[in-house]
Enzyme design. Structure first.
Site, PDB file in Angstrom:
ATOM      1  N   ASP A  57      -6.657 -13.491   4.547  1.00 22.50           N
ATOM      2  CA  ASP A  57      -6.109 -13.023   3.279  1.00 22.50           C
ATOM      3  C   ASP A  57      -4.692 -12.515   3.541  1.00 22.50           C
ATOM      4  O   ASP A  57      -4.283 -12.356   4.696  1.00 22.50           O
ATOM      5  CB  ASP A  57      -7.013 -11.908   2.740  1.00 22.50           C
ATOM      6  CG  ASP A  57      -6.493 -11.305   1.460  1.00 22.50           C
ATOM      7  OD1 ASP A  57      -6.017 -12.062   0.603  1.00 22.50           O
ATOM      8  OD2 ASP A  57      -6.554 -10.068   1.318  1.00 22.50           O
ATOM      9  N   LYS A  58      -3.941 -12.270   2.501  1.00 23.41           N
ATOM     10  CA  LYS A  58      -2.573 -11.765   2.678  1.00 23.41           C
ATOM     11  C   LYS A  58      -2.480 -10.274   2.393  1.00 23.41           C
ATOM     12  O   LYS A  58      -2.215  -9.480   3.291  1.00 23.41           O
ATOM     13  CB  LYS A  58      -1.591 -12.528   1.783  1.00 23.41           C
ATOM     14  CG  LYS A  58      -0.143 -12.082   1.959  1.00 23.41           C
ATOM     15  CD  LYS A  58       0.781 -12.784   1.015  1.00 23.41           C
ATOM     16  CE  LYS A  58       0.672 -12.241  -0.395  1.00 23.41           C
ATOM     17  NZ  LYS A  58       1.166 -10.825  -0.514  1.00 23.41           N
ATOM     18  N   PHE A 176     -10.264  -7.178 -15.346  1.00 21.54           N
ATOM     19  CA  PHE A 176      -9.644  -8.267 -14.578  1.00 21.54           C
ATOM     20  C   PHE A 176     -10.714  -9.080 -13.855  1.00 21.54           C
ATOM     21  O   PHE A 176     -11.670  -8.526 -13.314  1.00 21.54           O
ATOM     22  CB  PHE A 176      -8.663  -7.696 -13.547  1.00 21.54           C
ATOM     23  CG  PHE A 176      -8.100  -8.721 -12.606  1.00 21.54           C
ATOM     24  CD1 PHE A 176      -6.948  -9.419 -12.929  1.00 21.54           C
ATOM     25  CD2 PHE A 176      -8.725  -9.000 -11.387  1.00 21.54           C
ATOM     26  CE1 PHE A 176      -6.423 -10.371 -12.073  1.00 21.54           C
ATOM     27  CE2 PHE A 176      -8.213  -9.952 -10.525  1.00 21.54           C
ATOM     28  CZ  PHE A 176      -7.058 -10.640 -10.870  1.00 21.54           C
ATOM     29  N   ARG A 232       5.591  -9.009  -5.166  1.00 19.11           N
ATOM     30  CA  ARG A 232       4.425  -9.301  -6.003  1.00 19.11           C
ATOM     31  C   ARG A 232       4.808  -9.058  -7.464  1.00 19.11           C
ATOM     32  O   ARG A 232       5.393  -8.023  -7.793  1.00 19.11           O
ATOM     33  CB  ARG A 232       3.251  -8.398  -5.628  1.00 19.11           C
ATOM     34  CG  ARG A 232       2.726  -8.657  -4.236  1.00 19.11           C
ATOM     35  CD  ARG A 232       1.811  -7.529  -3.771  1.00 19.11           C
ATOM     36  NE  ARG A 232       0.688  -7.329  -4.666  1.00 19.11           N
ATOM     37  CZ  ARG A 232      -0.457  -8.005  -4.607  1.00 19.11           C
ATOM     38  NH1 ARG A 232      -0.618  -8.935  -3.670  1.00 19.11           N
ATOM     39  NH2 ARG A 232      -1.456  -7.760  -5.435  1.00 19.11           N
ATOM     40  N   ASP A 314      -1.865 -14.627  -4.539  1.00 20.30           N
ATOM     41  CA  ASP A 314      -0.490 -14.422  -4.982  1.00 20.30           C
ATOM     42  C   ASP A 314       0.200 -15.730  -5.364  1.00 20.30           C
ATOM     43  O   ASP A 314      -0.307 -16.817  -5.091  1.00 20.30           O
ATOM     44  CB  ASP A 314       0.308 -13.726  -3.878  1.00 20.30           C
ATOM     45  CG  ASP A 314       0.153 -12.220  -3.942  1.00 20.30           C
ATOM     46  OD1 ASP A 314      -0.447 -11.735  -4.906  1.00 20.30           O
ATOM     47  OD2 ASP A 314       0.606 -11.535  -3.008  1.00 20.30           O
ATOM     48  N   ASN A 431     -12.776  -9.271  -2.738  1.00 19.96           N
ATOM     49  CA  ASN A 431     -12.608 -10.700  -3.023  1.00 19.96           C
ATOM     50  C   ASN A 431     -12.637 -11.554  -1.763  1.00 19.96           C
ATOM     51  O   ASN A 431     -12.597 -12.784  -1.842  1.00 19.96           O
ATOM     52  CB  ASN A 431     -11.297 -10.942  -3.789  1.00 19.96           C
ATOM     53  CG  ASN A 431     -10.077 -10.515  -2.991  1.00 19.96           C
ATOM     54  OD1 ASN A 431     -10.164  -9.638  -2.129  1.00 19.96           O
ATOM     55  ND2 ASN A 431      -8.948 -11.098  -3.282  1.00 19.96           N
TER      56      ASN A 431
END
Length: 778
Positions: A57-58, A176, A232, A314, A431
């Site tokens: 993941d980032k 969300f 972001r 992203d 996630n």
């Protein structure tokens, strides 16, 4: 067949120790938070040494997850471009002071379109409790721009703006989700009674919902500009609702929340009925810096032959900038990014074919190739062009997958696993849980987004940079030690079995045992267990050398220490030693007036002496503990047997006293050790001196204390695919594990037909290696 001594006593014990070594490693403690590493799974430590793909993941994994509000664009006006900090932009501060409608609305959405809870400390300061670091950054930024979120009492929100108290009643929260990629709240302004919809989310989710006639080109350009800077982005929007419209929608929303089947889909459908004709207020840009040591960690692990995939939610440009900054990919001209995009099956197919063709035709160039794909194109590729995508996955060492959902992350892991690659997934948030659980090895980072990933993972670490030590040090040592322990345990069990078989031939297959029951019981439990268990602290190379030369991990990835050929070597050694012990013992004692117990004790003594020298020969780093375990265990053998020989009812009465008083006994031991170990020592000396491996070269350099100038070329060889090979059949014989507890684990070897050019090629697709990868079609 796995002897009980291996499975129950030895392997389970040492695997538990491997896990403890990880937890006790002080160099893997995050000094900032005091978080130590934790091993939840004690069965797969050796698998860490064979990792081939890392899927990461980032946000919060590669980055620090410390969100800082840097820039914004409101109503087409850019703030913070000059000094890099919108909070200090005088133009924005003047707009707030003058009461600009768009700016006030923008700050209002920043402050209350979230799930943040303000809490007052004992000193009277307001502390925000947020589930998301993005929301925390937005609320704090709004407070610094005079829109302070001061309180939340049930559904009543209180804002303080320039000394004036503003109150809003929360009517509904549209949460969300990874599919909707946006969040909204419906509030009622207590000042004028208006019902307002506030929304924030990804640009591809918010901008298509803009009201007719609004020009969003400037906002889209701002999003692209900020993404190019690695920031972001979130788009903020606003819409005033009629009361009748809200009441009618509210009934549908409550019905959707009460259904038992496809609830999430029904809720998303109802939300769509309200989230349209939005007035786009602007876009925020938040900075999330890289963690310390991330570029160095990725560079080192790539040298070790490990491929990296970044899976993030992203934007594409943001992910690419982060990838460039952390050595995921090389900038032009050394590196080349290949984009796979499209909104239709035809567009994605054409883009995928173009990228595949480029990959095939440029494999002869020493270029770092990587492909970039977004979630929409990935969905189409996996559904309609899975075979081509699998081929692309094998051809590319690096991939950047943007705007992907948690389920897509898990699907990508599954694709690589279907090709028998050893995968490791690392993430920090909820996630990432599906991806972590799908991988062969799951690593969770104890980050700011909670402990969901850490609790679902096999291993938990505090920082991404600890992954280098987890794989290169703990993974490699665990693999080496397990390889020796498992094969040595087979060796010692086969040794005693072969001697029994040989004795049965000269005893007329009468079923008589050469060894008494006490000796057979003590053989695995006492006589041979201690030295081999102490091998758990053996190190063929120092940790410093391992970290400086990560290329040596290739030996573990290729299964060079544990495969059918090495097992055959240990099998041959046990057979040879059994012949030596049996022949010398029979010739020395069979023609004398010896008791059966004496003959059995001489053979058993020869086995114990041989195994002491075998363990000593295979030990790389001697410590006091290892000397005590090897030679002390040999002394303990005699002490135990002297005790048994002193007991009249033991069946071994006076045997050891008589044997040790005979010079012929000690001559027999000398002959057994000389005949059994002489050829093995000679073969090892020849290999070490005239045909040393890269590990031998490093060992020699360590002992001599000199520097290692070079170990040869470690650049990857061109990746080519044989014309007659199926696109998804790219790798050859896969050696199944001899000993493994991980469900889909495999031990790989490059096979006898493909010389292991250690530092000449680490390519999985080199046609000169002559191996193919068989992928399962799903």
């Amino acid at each position: 067949m796995i002897p009980i001594s291996i499975k129950v006593v030895s392997l389970d014990l040492v695997k538990g120790l491997y896990a403890k070594f990880i937890e006790w490693d002080v160099e893997m403690v995050d000094q900032e938070t005091g978080t130590a590493s934790y091993a939840a799974n004690t069965a797969i430590s050796e698998d860490l040494g064979q990792v081939e793909y890392i899927l990461t993941d980032k946000t919060g994994t590669l980055t620090d997850n410390k969100m800082i509000f840097r820039r914004c664009c409101i109503g087409g006006i850019f703030y913070g471009n000059e000094n890099g900090d919108a909070l200090k932009d005088t133009q924005l501060l003047d707009a707030i002071t003058s009461g600009s409608t768009d700016v006030i609305r923008f700050l209002t959405v920043m402050a209350i379109c979230n799930t943040v809870i303000p809490v007052r400390s004992k000193a009277g300061d307001i502390i925000y409790k947020a589930q998301s670091q993005d929301e925390d950054a937005l609320v704090i930024a709004a407070a610094k721009l005079h829109m302070v979120f001061v309180g939340k009492n049930a559904n009543l929100l209180e804002l303080m703006f320039n000394g004036e108290m503003l109150r809003y009643e929360v009517l509904e929260i549209l949460e969300f989700t990874s599919d909707r990629k946006r969040m909204s709240v419906v509030v009622k302004d207590s000042q004028n009674g208006k019902i307002i919809l506030l929304s924030k989310g990804a640009d591809e989710s918010i901008l298509p919902s803009a009201r007719a006639g609004q020009h969003t080109r400037t906002i889209a350009e701002a999003v692209e500009h900020y993404a190019q800077l690695g920031l972001r982005t979130l788009c903020l929007a606003w819409r005033e609702l009629e009361e009748d419209e809200y009441l009618e929608w509210s009934v549908k929303f409550k019905e959707a929340n009460s259904v038992l089947v496809d609830r999430e889909w029904r809720i998303a459908e109802v939300c769509q009925l309200l989230e349209h004709d939005l007035y786009i207020l602007g876009v925020t840009a938040i900075e999330d810096r890289l963690q310390d040591g991330v570029p160095e960690t990725i560079e080192t692990l790539r040298k070790a032959g490990i491929n990296f995939w970044m899976l993030t939610g992203d934007k594409q440009n943001t992910a690419i900038q982060i990838a460039l900054s952390c050595n995921f990919i090389s900038p032009e001209p050394k590196g080349q990014l290949l984009l796979i995009d499209g909104k239709t099956e035809e567009d994605v197919s054409r883009s995928l074919e173009r990228v595949l063709l480029t990959m095939r035709t440029t494999t002869s160039e020493p270029k770092d190739m990587a492909f970039v794909i977004d979630g929409w194109a990935l969905e189409i590729a996996l559904k309609h062009h899975r075979k081509d995508f699998v081929e692309l996955a094998i051809l590319s060492r690096t991939a950047i997958c943007c705007r992907v959902t948690p389920s897509q992350k898990a699907q990508l892991v599954e694709i690589l696993k279907s090709c028998d690659y050893r995968t490791l997934a690392i993430g920090d948030g909820g996630n990432d849980v599906r991806m972590i659980q799908q991988a062969d090895i799951g690593v969770g980072i104890s980050g700011r987004e909670g402990l969901q990933a850490a609790r679902a993972a096999d291993y938990s670490i505090g920082r991404f940079r600890f992954l280098k030590r987890l794989i290169l040090v703990h993974g490699r040592y665990s693999y080496n030690r397990t390889a020796f322990l498992s094969q040595y345990s087979f060796y010692k069990s086969l040794l005693i079995c072969f001697i029994q078989i040989f004795f049965s031939f000269i005893s007329g297959v009468s079923g008589t045992s050469l060894f008494n029951s006490v000796s057979l019981m003590a053989y695995n439990v006492f006589y041979t267990s201690v030295p081999v268990l102490v091998s758990v602290i053996d190190k063929d190379l120092s940790e410093t050398t391992v970290m400086q030369h990560p290329q040596i991990l290739f030996y573990c990835q290729a299964g060079r220490l544990l495969n059918p050929s090495t097992f055959a070597g240990w099998f041959g050694r046990s057979l040879f030693h059994a012949i030596v012990v049996f022949v010398i013992t029979i010739h020395a004692y069979a023609y004398e007036k010896s008791e059966m117990e004496e003959l059995g004790m001489v053979a058993l003594s020869g086995c114990i002496w041989l195994q002491a020298f075998v363990v000593a020969q295979e030990t790389n780093s001697f410590t006091v503990l290892q000397h005590l375990s090897i030679w002390g265990n040999l002394v303990g053998f005699y002490v135990l047997n002297f005790l048994f020989s002193a007991i009249p009812s033991s069946g071994m009465y006076t045997i050891m006293f008589r044997l040790c008083s005979q010079p012929s006994y000690w001559i027999t031991m000398f002959l057994i050790v000389g005949a059994g170990m002489g050829p093995i020592f000679a073969l090892k000396y020849y290999r070490y001196t005239y045909r040393p491996s890269k590990i031998n070269i490093l060992q020699q350099a360590e002992r001599m204390g000199g520097p290692i100038l070079t170990l040869g070329n470690i650049e990857t060889q061109p990746r080519t695919i044989e014309k007659d090979v199926s696109p998804v059949s790219i790798r050859s014989p896969v050696y199944e594990p001899l000993l493994s507890e991980s469900p889909n684990a495999t031990r790989r070897s490059f096979g006898p037909g493909a010389p292991f050019e250690f530092f000449q090629s680490q390519s999985r697709l080199s046609s000169s290696s002559g191996y193919t990868r068989n992928c399962k079609d799903n």
